[in-house]
Scaffold this motif. Sequence first.
Motif, PDB file in Angstrom:
ATOM      1  N   LEU A 174      -5.987  -6.323  -7.117  1.00 49.66           N
ATOM      2  CA  LEU A 174      -6.278  -5.452  -5.982  1.00 49.66           C
ATOM      3  C   LEU A 174      -6.671  -6.306  -4.782  1.00 49.66           C
ATOM      4  CD1 LEU A 174      -8.508  -2.852  -7.841  1.00 49.66           C
ATOM      5  CD2 LEU A 174      -6.034  -2.712  -7.410  1.00 49.66           C
ATOM      6  N   HIS A 175      -6.495  -5.739  -3.613  1.00 51.84           N
ATOM      7  CA  HIS A 175      -6.876  -6.413  -2.376  1.00 51.84           C
ATOM      8  C   HIS A 175      -7.569  -5.379  -1.502  1.00 51.84           C
ATOM      9  CE1 HIS A 175      -6.650  -8.961   1.176  1.00 51.84           C
ATOM     10  NE2 HIS A 175      -6.136  -7.926   1.821  1.00 51.84           N
ATOM     11  N   ALA A 176      -8.626  -5.797  -0.829  1.00 49.86           N
ATOM     12  CA  ALA A 176      -9.317  -4.913   0.102  1.00 49.86           C
ATOM     13  C   ALA A 176      -9.828  -5.734   1.270  1.00 49.86           C
ATOM     14  CB  ALA A 176     -10.477  -4.209  -0.599  1.00 49.86           C
ATOM     15  N   ASP A 233       0.808  -1.218   0.000  1.00 51.68           N
ATOM     16  CA  ASP A 233       0.000   0.000   0.000  1.00 51.68           C
ATOM     17  C   ASP A 233       0.844   1.271   0.000  1.00 51.68           C
ATOM     18  OD1 ASP A 233       0.853   0.150   2.643  1.00 51.68           O
ATOM     19  OD2 ASP A 233      -1.164   0.248   3.506  1.00 51.68           O
ATOM     20  N   SER A 234       2.107   1.131  -0.446  1.00 48.97           N
ATOM     21  CA  SER A 234       2.954   2.321  -0.526  1.00 48.97           C
ATOM     22  C   SER A 234       4.069   2.102  -1.548  1.00 48.97           C
ATOM     23  CB  SER A 234       3.583   2.641   0.838  1.00 48.97           C
ATOM     24  OG  SER A 234       4.551   1.656   1.176  1.00 48.97           O
ATOM     25  N   ASP A 257      -8.046   0.955   0.422  1.00 45.60           N
ATOM     26  CA  ASP A 257      -8.802   1.260   1.636  1.00 45.60           C
ATOM     27  C   ASP A 257     -10.266   1.429   1.233  1.00 45.60           C
ATOM     28  OD1 ASP A 257      -9.981   2.225   3.935  1.00 45.60           O
ATOM     29  OD2 ASP A 257      -8.644   3.939   4.156  1.00 45.60           O
ATOM     30  N   VAL A 258     -11.117   0.547   1.711  1.00 47.05           N
ATOM     31  CA  VAL A 258     -12.538   0.599   1.362  1.00 47.05           C
ATOM     32  C   VAL A 258     -13.369   1.221   2.474  1.00 47.05           C
ATOM     33  CG1 VAL A 258     -12.473  -1.259  -0.341  1.00 47.05           C
ATOM     34  CG2 VAL A 258     -12.813  -1.824   2.073  1.00 47.05           C
ATOM     35  N   PRO A 313      -9.044   4.427  -3.501  1.00 48.23           N
ATOM     36  CA  PRO A 313      -9.227   3.979  -4.881  1.00 48.23           C
ATOM     37  C   PRO A 313      -8.954   5.137  -5.855  1.00 48.23           C
ATOM     38  CG  PRO A 313     -11.299   3.902  -3.627  1.00 48.23           C
ATOM     39  CD  PRO A 313     -10.243   4.389  -2.713  1.00 48.23           C
ATOM     40  N   GLY A 314      -8.761   4.811  -7.096  1.00 53.50           N
ATOM     41  CA  GLY A 314      -8.539   5.842  -8.104  1.00 53.50           C
ATOM     42  C   GLY A 314      -7.063   6.074  -8.349  1.00 53.50           C
ATOM     43  N   GLU A 315      -6.689   7.336  -8.500  1.00 51.42           N
ATOM     44  CA  GLU A 315      -5.316   7.703  -8.871  1.00 51.42           C
ATOM     45  C   GLU A 315      -4.247   7.140  -7.925  1.00 51.42           C
ATOM     46  OE1 GLU A 315      -4.034   9.099 -11.632  1.00 51.42           O
ATOM     47  OE2 GLU A 315      -6.071   8.991 -12.425  1.00 51.42           O
TER      48      GLU A 315
END
Length: 191
Positions: free
Chosen positions: A186-188, A126-127, A154-155, A164-166
């Motif tokens: 993707l993972h959420a 996530d980074s 992050d949902v 989500p998005g950019e």
Amino acid sequence: MKPLPETLEARIGLRVDQLDTPALVVDLDAMERNIARMADFARKHGMLWRPHAKMHKSAEIALLLQRAGAVGACVQKTAEAEALAAGGVRDITITNQVIAHPKLLRVARLAARLQAQGGRLALAVDSAEGIQRLADAMAQAAPQARIDVLVEIDVGQGRCGVPPGEPALALAQAVARLAQLRLAGLHAYHG
């Protein structure tokens, strides 16, 4: 399942109050019924099913789930992935970010071992820093191997992941630029 060591077999059938803790206690009929129901649900809905092993932490149960139709297992930590792999599980996803260099070296070596056995290891990121650290560890410890990478979104829980998005697109593009990393999706998590 493999036969249990004599000391464990002697405990089968004991009352719960006679067991030393910690101990995994399983109602086998209920477990088998639940596994069959979940596998049937996944098949009926055309879903791939990858159960999390954080509750049972058992390679035997993970393999039982796979024989019923699960595509692999999820774990939270590097050590859990290593334990499942040692028990014969060949498709493992670490659903958490790993940042510490010593653990990333272990992740890289495990990815190489699983790949050599026809399996796979996936890791959530996530980074941009996490992506680069993973790529560096792969280059150092397993230069011929590849690892599947899932960009964590992050949902709404505010715990981990990127919006989500950019922001997610930027991380996916960063993963795609690195030869040893394979963008797997993707993972959420929304618990």
